[in-house]
Design a protein around this motif. Structure first.
Motif, short mmCIF file in Angstrom:
data_model
loop_
_atom_site.label_atom_id
_atom_site.label_comp_id
_atom_site.label_asym_id
_atom_site.label_seq_id
_atom_site.Cartn_x
_atom_site.Cartn_y
_atom_site.Cartn_z
N ARG A 89 -3.94 13.31 -5.01
CA ARG A 89 -5.12 13.62 -5.82
C ARG A 89 -4.73 13.90 -7.27
NH1 ARG A 89 -7.71 17.75 -1.43
NH2 ARG A 89 -9.05 16.26 -0.40
N ILE A 90 -3.66 13.31 -7.74
CA ILE A 90 -3.20 13.59 -9.10
C ILE A 90 -4.26 13.18 -10.12
CG2 ILE A 90 -1.43 13.09 -10.83
CD1 ILE A 90 0.53 12.60 -8.47
N ALA A 91 -4.80 11.98 -9.99
CA ALA A 91 -5.79 11.51 -10.97
C ALA A 91 -7.01 12.42 -11.00
CB ALA A 91 -6.20 10.07 -10.66
N MET A 92 -7.46 12.86 -9.84
CA MET A 92 -8.62 13.75 -9.77
C MET A 92 -8.33 15.07 -10.47
SD MET A 92 -10.58 15.34 -6.46
CE MET A 92 -9.38 16.64 -6.26
N PHE A 124 -1.01 16.28 -2.08
CA PHE A 124 -0.36 15.21 -1.33
C PHE A 124 -0.70 15.27 0.16
CE2 PHE A 124 2.32 16.15 -4.98
CZ PHE A 124 2.39 14.90 -5.57
N SER A 125 -0.80 14.08 0.77
CA SER A 125 -1.08 14.00 2.21
C SER A 125 -0.53 12.69 2.76
CB SER A 125 -2.59 14.05 2.44
OG SER A 125 -2.88 13.88 3.81
N ILE A 126 -0.22 12.69 4.05
CA ILE A 126 0.17 11.44 4.71
C ILE A 126 -1.06 10.75 5.32
CG2 ILE A 126 2.57 12.08 5.12
CD1 ILE A 126 1.78 12.82 7.99
N GLU A 127 -2.19 11.41 5.28
CA GLU A 127 -3.47 10.85 5.73
C GLU A 127 -4.38 10.71 4.51
OE1 GLU A 127 -4.16 9.95 8.88
OE2 GLU A 127 -2.17 10.62 9.51
N PRO A 128 -5.24 9.70 4.48
CA PRO A 128 -6.17 9.58 3.35
C PRO A 128 -7.05 10.82 3.25
CG PRO A 128 -6.21 7.59 4.71
CD PRO A 128 -5.40 8.61 5.45
N PHE A 129 -7.34 11.22 2.03
CA PHE A 129 -8.23 12.36 1.81
C PHE A 129 -9.67 11.93 2.06
CE2 PHE A 129 -4.64 13.56 -0.94
CZ PHE A 129 -4.43 14.85 -0.51
N ALA A 130 -10.48 12.84 2.58
CA ALA A 130 -11.91 12.58 2.73
C ALA A 130 -12.51 12.42 1.35
CB ALA A 130 -12.59 13.72 3.48
N ARG A 131 -13.47 11.52 1.24
CA ARG A 131 -14.13 11.32 -0.05
C ARG A 131 -14.95 12.55 -0.41
NH1 ARG A 131 -14.80 5.99 -2.11
NH2 ARG A 131 -16.67 6.82 -3.10
#
Length: 79
Positions: free
Chosen positions: A9-12, A65-72
């Motif tokens: 989520r760096i950009a966010m 950071f995550s190994i799974e996609p983040f929820a929108r």
């Protein structure tokens, strides 16, 4: 062997805080293009760099950071 993907989520976080890629890169001691590669998932950070990014944003590494996609954002999956 499947490629290991690290989601982030760096950009966010940069957008929320009004921080440019160059400013973040300078604070971390990396090239600004490295920040772009990280944000696009083209490069996975070392543990050291991941922890430095978390410290910079003053949040736990798991927030970024995550190994799974983040929820929108706005999805029902967010707790």
């Amino acid at each position: 062997m499947p490629t290991e993907v690290i989601y982030n989520r760096i950009a966010m976080l940069r957008a929320e805080r009004g921080i440019s890629r160059r400013d973040l890169a300078e604070a971390l001691g990396v090239h600004y293009q490295t920040v772009g590669y990280l944000e696009r998932g083209e490069y996975s950070p070392s543990l050291y760099l991941a922890l430095r990014i978390a410290a910079y944003f003053e949040v736990p590494a798991e927030v970024i950071f995550s190994i799974e996609p983040f929820a929108r954002l706005g999805s029902k999956e967010l707790g």
